[in-house]
Motif scaffolding. Structure first.
Motif, PDB file in Angstrom:
ATOM      1  N   VAL A  25      16.860  97.381  96.340  1.00 53.65           N
ATOM      2  CA  VAL A  25      16.742  96.656  95.071  1.00 53.65           C
ATOM      3  C   VAL A  25      18.110  96.511  94.422  1.00 53.65           C
ATOM      4  N   ASP A  26      18.443  95.296  94.028  1.00 54.18           N
ATOM      5  CA  ASP A  26      19.689  95.026  93.329  1.00 54.18           C
ATOM      6  C   ASP A  26      19.382  94.914  91.835  1.00 54.18           C
ATOM      7  N   LEU A  27      19.544  96.029  91.122  1.00 55.17           N
ATOM      8  CA  LEU A  27      19.252  96.022  89.688  1.00 55.17           C
ATOM      9  C   LEU A  27      20.243  95.177  88.898  1.00 55.17           C
ATOM     10  N   GLU A  28      21.379  94.868  89.483  1.00 58.94           N
ATOM     11  CA  GLU A  28      22.387  94.095  88.753  1.00 58.94           C
ATOM     12  C   GLU A  28      22.086  92.604  88.755  1.00 58.94           C
ATOM     13  N   SER A  29      21.139  92.171  89.590  1.00 60.13           N
ATOM     14  CA  SER A  29      20.751  90.767  89.564  1.00 60.13           C
ATOM     15  C   SER A  29      19.859  90.517  88.348  1.00 60.13           C
ATOM     16  N   ASP A  30      19.386  89.302  88.183  1.00 63.64           N
ATOM     17  CA  ASP A  30      18.505  88.994  87.051  1.00 63.64           C
ATOM     18  C   ASP A  30      17.109  89.511  87.370  1.00 63.64           C
ATOM     19  N   ILE A  31      16.798  90.699  86.888  1.00 67.59           N
ATOM     20  CA  ILE A  31      15.506  91.329  87.147  1.00 67.59           C
ATOM     21  C   ILE A  31      14.520  91.126  86.006  1.00 67.59           C
ATOM     22  N   SER A  32      14.938  90.435  84.958  1.00 64.56           N
ATOM     23  CA  SER A  32      14.128  90.363  83.739  1.00 64.56           C
ATOM     24  C   SER A  32      12.714  89.839  83.978  1.00 64.56           C
ATOM     25  N   GLY A  33      12.525  88.902  84.889  1.00 62.77           N
ATOM     26  CA  GLY A  33      11.213  88.320  85.110  1.00 62.77           C
ATOM     27  C   GLY A  33      10.466  88.883  86.307  1.00 62.77           C
ATOM     28  N   LEU A  34      11.061  89.834  87.006  1.00 61.10           N
ATOM     29  CA  LEU A  34      10.411  90.424  88.175  1.00 61.10           C
ATOM     30  C   LEU A  34       9.466  91.537  87.759  1.00 61.10           C
ATOM     31  N   GLU A  35       8.339  91.628  88.423  1.00 61.46           N
ATOM     32  CA  GLU A  35       7.389  92.701  88.145  1.00 61.46           C
ATOM     33  C   GLU A  35       7.997  94.035  88.579  1.00 61.46           C
ATOM     34  N   PHE A  36       7.728  95.090  87.795  1.00 62.45           N
ATOM     35  CA  PHE A  36       8.227  96.410  88.157  1.00 62.45           C
ATOM     36  C   PHE A  36       7.783  96.802  89.563  1.00 62.45           C
ATOM     37  N   ILE A  37       6.543  96.483  89.927  1.00 58.35           N
ATOM     38  CA  ILE A  37       6.025  96.841  91.244  1.00 58.35           C
ATOM     39  C   ILE A  37       6.846  96.171  92.347  1.00 58.35           C
ATOM     40  N   ASP A  38       7.323  94.953  92.105  1.00 54.43           N
ATOM     41  CA  ASP A  38       8.146  94.241  93.083  1.00 54.43           C
ATOM     42  C   ASP A  38       9.547  94.840  93.186  1.00 54.43           C
ATOM     43  N   LEU A  39       9.937  95.580  92.159  1.00 50.92           N
ATOM     44  CA  LEU A  39      11.233  96.268  92.171  1.00 50.92           C
ATOM     45  C   LEU A  39      11.116  97.677  92.757  1.00 50.92           C
ATOM     46  N   GLY A  40       9.907  98.045  93.181  1.00 47.64           N
ATOM     47  CA  GLY A  40       9.695  99.357  93.776  1.00 47.64           C
ATOM     48  C   GLY A  40       9.281 100.438  92.794  1.00 47.64           C
ATOM     49  N   TYR A  41       8.898 100.042  91.584  1.00 48.48           N
ATOM     50  CA  TYR A  41       8.482 100.998  90.557  1.00 48.48           C
ATOM     51  C   TYR A  41       6.975 100.888  90.352  1.00 48.48           C
ATOM     52  N   ASP A  42       6.247 101.899  90.784  1.00 49.81           N
ATOM     53  CA  ASP A  42       4.800 101.895  90.593  1.00 49.81           C
ATOM     54  C   ASP A  42       4.463 102.323  89.167  1.00 49.81           C
ATOM     55  N   SER A  43       3.173 102.437  88.884  1.00 45.28           N
ATOM     56  CA  SER A  43       2.758 102.753  87.512  1.00 45.28           C
ATOM     57  C   SER A  43       3.253 104.123  87.057  1.00 45.28           C
ATOM     58  N   LEU A  44       3.306 105.085  87.953  1.00 42.15           N
ATOM     59  CA  LEU A  44       3.816 106.415  87.594  1.00 42.15           C
ATOM     60  C   LEU A  44       5.302 106.344  87.246  1.00 42.15           C
ATOM     61  N   ALA A  45       6.060 105.594  88.032  1.00 43.39           N
ATOM     62  CA  ALA A  45       7.489 105.428  87.753  1.00 43.39           C
ATOM     63  C   ALA A  45       7.687 104.728  86.412  1.00 43.39           C
ATOM     64  N   LEU A  46       6.854 103.733  86.133  1.00 40.02           N
ATOM     65  CA  LEU A  46       6.968 103.019  84.858  1.00 40.02           C
ATOM     66  C   LEU A  46       6.681 103.959  83.688  1.00 40.02           C
ATOM     67  N   LEU A  47       5.711 104.841  83.853  1.00 41.23           N
ATOM     68  CA  LEU A  47       5.426 105.815  82.793  1.00 41.23           C
ATOM     69  C   LEU A  47       6.603 106.772  82.594  1.00 41.23           C
ATOM     70  N   GLU A  48       7.292 107.139  83.662  1.00 38.86           N
ATOM     71  CA  GLU A  48       8.495 107.978  83.552  1.00 38.86           C
ATOM     72  C   GLU A  48       9.595 107.240  82.793  1.00 38.86           C
ATOM     73  N   ILE A  49       9.764 105.967  83.099  1.00 40.25           N
ATOM     74  CA  ILE A  49      10.768 105.145  82.414  1.00 40.25           C
ATOM     75  C   ILE A  49      10.436 105.059  80.921  1.00 40.25           C
ATOM     76  N   ILE A  50       9.185 104.805  80.619  1.00 40.74           N
ATOM     77  CA  ILE A  50       8.753 104.704  79.216  1.00 40.74           C
ATOM     78  C   ILE A  50       8.939 106.032  78.496  1.00 40.74           C
ATOM     79  N   SER A  51       8.610 107.121  79.157  1.00 41.72           N
ATOM     80  CA  SER A  51       8.789 108.443  78.545  1.00 41.72           C
ATOM     81  C   SER A  51      10.258 108.687  78.207  1.00 41.72           C
ATOM     82  N   LYS A  52      11.156 108.309  79.103  1.00 41.13           N
ATOM     83  CA  LYS A  52      12.595 108.467  78.867  1.00 41.13           C
ATOM     84  C   LYS A  52      13.046 107.600  77.687  1.00 41.13           C
TER      85      LYS A  52
END
Length: 87
Positions: free
Chosen positions: A23-50
């Protein structure tokens, strides 16, 4: 007033759960789904918690499905920090 940019979110993503090498986070990721970036729902909850801990703002769990892209999440957090989004 504190801002929250896509770069802030990229940093939080790296710190909270890391980055898949494919995954290239430096590209324009704004419109990509988190799941397509390799972040499942648990990872998203970790991100939100942070984000909640670091920026002192709550993100209601029932909104998480709607915040399915980095652009939507960053925009929501930015709105919360500016007072434009109600708690």
């Amino acid at each position: 007033m504190q801002d929250f940019t896509l770069d802030d979110l990229r940093r939080v993503m790296r710190v909270a759960v890391g980055v898949d090498d494919s995954v290239d986070l430096e590209s324009d990721i704004s419109g990509l789904e988190f799941i397509d970036l390799g972040y499942d729902s648990l990872a998203l909850l970790e991100i939100i918690s942070k984000i909640e801990k670091e920026y002192g703002t709550a993100i209601p769990e029932d909104l998480v499905p709607e915040l399915s892209t980095p652009g939507k999440l960053a925009g929501y957090v930015r709105g919360r920090l500016s007072g434009a989004v109600a708690p």
